[in-house]
Write a protein that holds these residues in place. Structure first.
Motif, mmCIF file in Angstrom:
data_model
loop_
_atom_site.group_PDB
_atom_site.id
_atom_site.type_symbol
_atom_site.label_atom_id
_atom_site.label_comp_id
_atom_site.label_asym_id
_atom_site.label_seq_id
_atom_site.Cartn_x
_atom_site.Cartn_y
_atom_site.Cartn_z
ATOM 1 N N ARG A 1 8.013 15.186 -8.887
ATOM 2 C CA ARG A 1 8.725 16.451 -9.601
ATOM 3 C C ARG A 1 8.007 17.543 -10.186
ATOM 4 N NH1 ARG A 1 12.989 16.731 -12.581
ATOM 5 N NH2 ARG A 1 13.372 14.324 -12.861
ATOM 6 N N ASP A 2 6.606 17.145 -9.938
ATOM 7 C CA ASP A 2 4.922 18.219 -10.080
ATOM 8 C C ASP A 2 5.415 19.033 -9.166
ATOM 9 O OD1 ASP A 2 3.965 19.889 -12.013
ATOM 10 O OD2 ASP A 2 1.745 18.674 -10.758
ATOM 11 N N LEU A 3 5.683 18.298 -7.287
ATOM 12 C CA LEU A 3 5.595 19.068 -6.484
ATOM 13 C C LEU A 3 6.329 19.977 -6.253
ATOM 14 C CD1 LEU A 3 3.755 16.141 -4.089
ATOM 15 C CD2 LEU A 3 2.359 18.298 -5.163
ATOM 16 N N GLU A 4 7.827 19.379 -6.742
ATOM 17 C CA GLU A 4 9.060 20.741 -6.533
ATOM 18 C C GLU A 4 8.574 21.564 -7.608
ATOM 19 O OE1 GLU A 4 12.555 22.399 -6.464
ATOM 20 O OE2 GLU A 4 11.566 20.931 -8.026
ATOM 21 N N GLU A 5 8.432 21.784 -8.347
ATOM 22 C CA GLU A 5 8.509 22.159 -9.733
ATOM 23 C C GLU A 5 6.908 23.879 -8.599
ATOM 24 O OE1 GLU A 5 9.670 23.476 -12.189
ATOM 25 O OE2 GLU A 5 11.340 21.640 -12.274
ATOM 26 N N LYS A 6 5.600 22.885 -8.389
ATOM 27 C CA LYS A 6 4.944 23.982 -7.581
ATOM 28 C C LYS A 6 5.966 24.534 -6.767
ATOM 29 C CE LYS A 6 1.176 22.060 -10.866
ATOM 30 N NZ LYS A 6 0.077 20.769 -10.417
ATOM 31 N N ALA A 7 6.026 23.991 -5.382
ATOM 32 C CA ALA A 7 5.747 24.193 -4.718
ATOM 33 C C ALA A 7 7.309 25.379 -4.325
ATOM 34 C CB ALA A 7 6.466 23.366 -3.546
ATOM 35 N N TYR A 8 8.431 24.666 -5.047
ATOM 36 C CA TYR A 8 9.800 25.596 -5.070
ATOM 37 C C TYR A 8 10.438 26.148 -6.258
ATOM 38 C CZ TYR A 8 9.472 22.973 -1.099
ATOM 39 O OH TYR A 8 9.110 22.859 1.080
ATOM 40 N N PHE A 9 9.816 26.115 -7.686
ATOM 41 C CA PHE A 9 9.583 26.419 -8.478
ATOM 42 C C PHE A 9 11.173 26.508 -9.134
ATOM 43 C CE2 PHE A 9 7.228 29.725 -5.982
ATOM 44 C CZ PHE A 9 6.448 29.876 -7.640
ATOM 45 N N GLY A 10 11.246 24.711 -9.124
ATOM 46 C CA GLY A 10 12.683 24.023 -9.423
ATOM 47 C C GLY A 10 13.726 24.734 -9.529
ATOM 48 N N ALA A 11 14.089 25.573 -7.800
ATOM 49 C CA ALA A 11 15.226 25.840 -7.296
ATOM 50 C C ALA A 11 15.498 24.970 -6.553
ATOM 51 C CB ALA A 11 14.570 27.133 -6.750
ATOM 52 N N GLY A 12 14.388 23.700 -6.060
ATOM 53 C CA GLY A 12 15.024 23.128 -4.601
ATOM 54 C C GLY A 12 15.966 21.702 -5.021
ATOM 55 N N GLY A 13 15.837 21.240 -6.579
ATOM 56 C CA GLY A 13 16.229 21.000 -7.090
ATOM 57 C C GLY A 13 16.003 19.606 -6.364
ATOM 58 N N TYR A 14 15.730 18.074 -7.451
ATOM 59 C CA TYR A 14 15.192 17.061 -7.605
ATOM 60 C C TYR A 14 15.485 15.827 -7.220
ATOM 61 C CZ TYR A 14 11.182 13.727 -8.583
ATOM 62 O OH TYR A 14 11.214 12.386 -8.660
ATOM 63 N N PHE B 1 0.581 -1.734 0.127
ATOM 64 C CA PHE B 1 -0.060 0.479 0.050
ATOM 65 C C PHE B 1 0.908 0.982 0.389
ATOM 66 C CE2 PHE B 1 -1.927 3.838 2.416
ATOM 67 C CZ PHE B 1 -3.576 3.281 1.758
ATOM 68 N N ARG B 2 1.816 1.521 1.273
ATOM 69 C CA ARG B 2 2.873 2.327 0.908
ATOM 70 C C ARG B 2 3.336 2.475 -0.071
ATOM 71 N NH1 ARG B 2 4.173 0.011 6.591
ATOM 72 N NH2 ARG B 2 6.347 -0.278 5.308
ATOM 73 N N LYS B 3 4.198 1.316 -0.558
ATOM 74 C CA LYS B 3 4.867 1.484 -2.342
ATOM 75 C C LYS B 3 3.873 2.416 -3.092
ATOM 76 C CE LYS B 3 7.643 -2.497 -1.202
ATOM 77 N NZ LYS B 3 8.260 -3.580 -1.577
ATOM 78 N N ALA B 4 2.061 1.922 -3.761
ATOM 79 C CA ALA B 4 1.775 2.328 -4.339
ATOM 80 C C ALA B 4 1.543 3.616 -4.110
ATOM 81 C CB ALA B 4 0.558 1.507 -3.991
ATOM 82 N N ILE B 5 1.259 4.324 -3.161
ATOM 83 C CA ILE B 5 1.080 5.441 -2.007
ATOM 84 C C ILE B 5 2.704 6.671 -3.193
ATOM 85 C CG2 ILE B 5 0.392 7.556 -0.702
ATOM 86 C CD1 ILE B 5 -1.779 5.552 -1.585
ATOM 87 N N SER B 6 3.375 5.885 -2.979
ATOM 88 C CA SER B 6 5.218 6.507 -3.745
ATOM 89 C C SER B 6 5.045 6.605 -5.093
ATOM 90 C CB SER B 6 5.809 6.031 -3.229
ATOM 91 O OG SER B 6 6.789 6.500 -3.249
ATOM 92 N N ILE B 7 4.717 5.974 -5.606
ATOM 93 C CA ILE B 7 4.457 5.551 -7.188
ATOM 94 C C ILE B 7 3.331 6.581 -7.681
ATOM 95 C CG2 ILE B 7 6.622 4.150 -7.169
ATOM 96 C CD1 ILE B 7 3.711 1.856 -8.542
ATOM 97 N N ALA B 8 1.925 6.427 -6.860
ATOM 98 C CA ALA B 8 0.419 7.886 -7.243
ATOM 99 C C ALA B 8 0.858 9.131 -7.179
ATOM 100 C CB ALA B 8 0.217 6.641 -6.419
ATOM 101 N N ILE B 9 2.211 9.398 -6.472
ATOM 102 C CA ILE B 9 2.354 10.780 -5.859
ATOM 103 C C ILE B 9 3.247 11.515 -7.505
ATOM 104 C CG2 ILE B 9 3.391 13.431 -5.032
ATOM 105 C CD1 ILE B 9 2.230 11.183 -2.508
ATOM 106 N N ASN B 10 3.314 12.020 -8.091
ATOM 107 C CA ASN B 10 4.123 13.467 -9.416
ATOM 108 C C ASN B 10 5.065 14.041 -8.599
ATOM 109 O OD1 ASN B 10 5.481 14.473 -10.888
ATOM 110 N ND2 ASN B 10 3.562 14.318 -12.356
#
Length: 262
Positions: free
Chosen positions: A195-208, A184-193
């Motif tokens: 990279r998209d979160l990082e771009e929206k929250a940190y505008f790509g400045a935080g690194g990925y 269940f935990r692994k499925a939740i992990s790969i169901a979350i994007n």
């Protein structure tokens, strides 16, 4: 001796132990001085996260505090510190605090700066405006799209420094269903994007370079078990279709409303 004394003082007066260093779940059993430069912490079980709270604990001198009748209510008029700066003044009308170089600082030749004026700002926006106007030289706060709103304004002088010192994490209570199921935990992990979160929250400045272990990028080479690299990479991908298959394999299906139920 002072370090051991401090931690045992927290044990004796639980109201001082605001971080729960001696709590029932921490596993800490004893703290003892060893020789002139070591302190031994004994635990009944591994507790790596506890190091953060141990390292953050201010240390008090035994020769002063051992004779205080109630440390929980004691207001120390002359605190002993090892920081790089000493308090000079505080202006309650605008929140400005002035600190000066500590002549007895333990690092020889440091700090380089003789005096700092620390401004208290109400919002990130007002702090950012102070920087843009040139009224402040440095700030630590959230700024939207820093590459465009800050660096691009004056690339020669406007700089950002983004140290990887922690991680944003999604924690589950693994003591209860369905969070105690690894699939269940692994499925939740790969169901979350992620990279998209990082771009929206940190505008790509935080690194990925996220890792499901929570080990920050600069420490992965030293601390990450190389046999887990492939697994960590697979859990770092975004694959909602595979996540759905994994959830179906443990009995989760979508109902007529499209909601995933178990």
């Amino acid at each position: 001796q002072d370090v051991a004394f401090t931690f045992n003082l927290l044990k004796k007066y639980p109201s001082l132990d605001s971080s729960g260093i001696w709590s029932k779940v921490s596993g800490l059993q004893s703290v003892e001085a060893s020789g002139t430069n070591k302190v031994i912490f004994k635990f009944s079980k591994p507790n790596v996260p506890q190091f953060f709270y141990i390292a953050m604990q201010p240390i008090v001198p035994e020769h002063i505090w051992k004779d205080i009748k109630d440390p929980a209510t004691y207001t120390n008029p002359n605190p002993v510190g090892t920081g790089a700066f000493l308090f000079k003044s505080y202006n309650p009308s605008n929140g400005d605090e002035v600190v000066v170089k500590n002549p007895d600082y333990w690092m020889k030749g440091r700090p380089y700066i003789n005096e700092l004026v620390i401004k208290s700002m109400l919002t990130n926006q007002s702090a950012f405006l102070e920087l843009l106007k040139g009224n402040a030289q440095w700030g630590e706060f959230y700024a939207p799209d820093p590459q465009q709103t800050w660096v691009a304004k004056d690339p020669e002088y406007n700089k950002i420094w983004w140290p990887a010192e922690g991680a944003n994490a999604l924690f589950f209570n693994t003591q209860v269903y369905p969070f105690n199921n690894a699939t269940f935990r692994k499925a939740i992990s790969i169901a979350i994007n992620k990279r998209d979160l990082e771009e929206k929250a940190y505008f790509g400045a935080g690194g990925y370079n996220v890792n499901p272990t929570g080990i920050i990028p600069s420490q992965q080479k030293e601390w990450l078990d190389p046999t887990l690299t492939a697994l960590a990479s697979s859990l770092n991908t975004y694959n909602p279709q595979e996540a759905q298959k994994m959830l179906e394999s443990i009995g989760f299906v979508k109902n007529s409303a499209g909601q995933l139920v178990g």
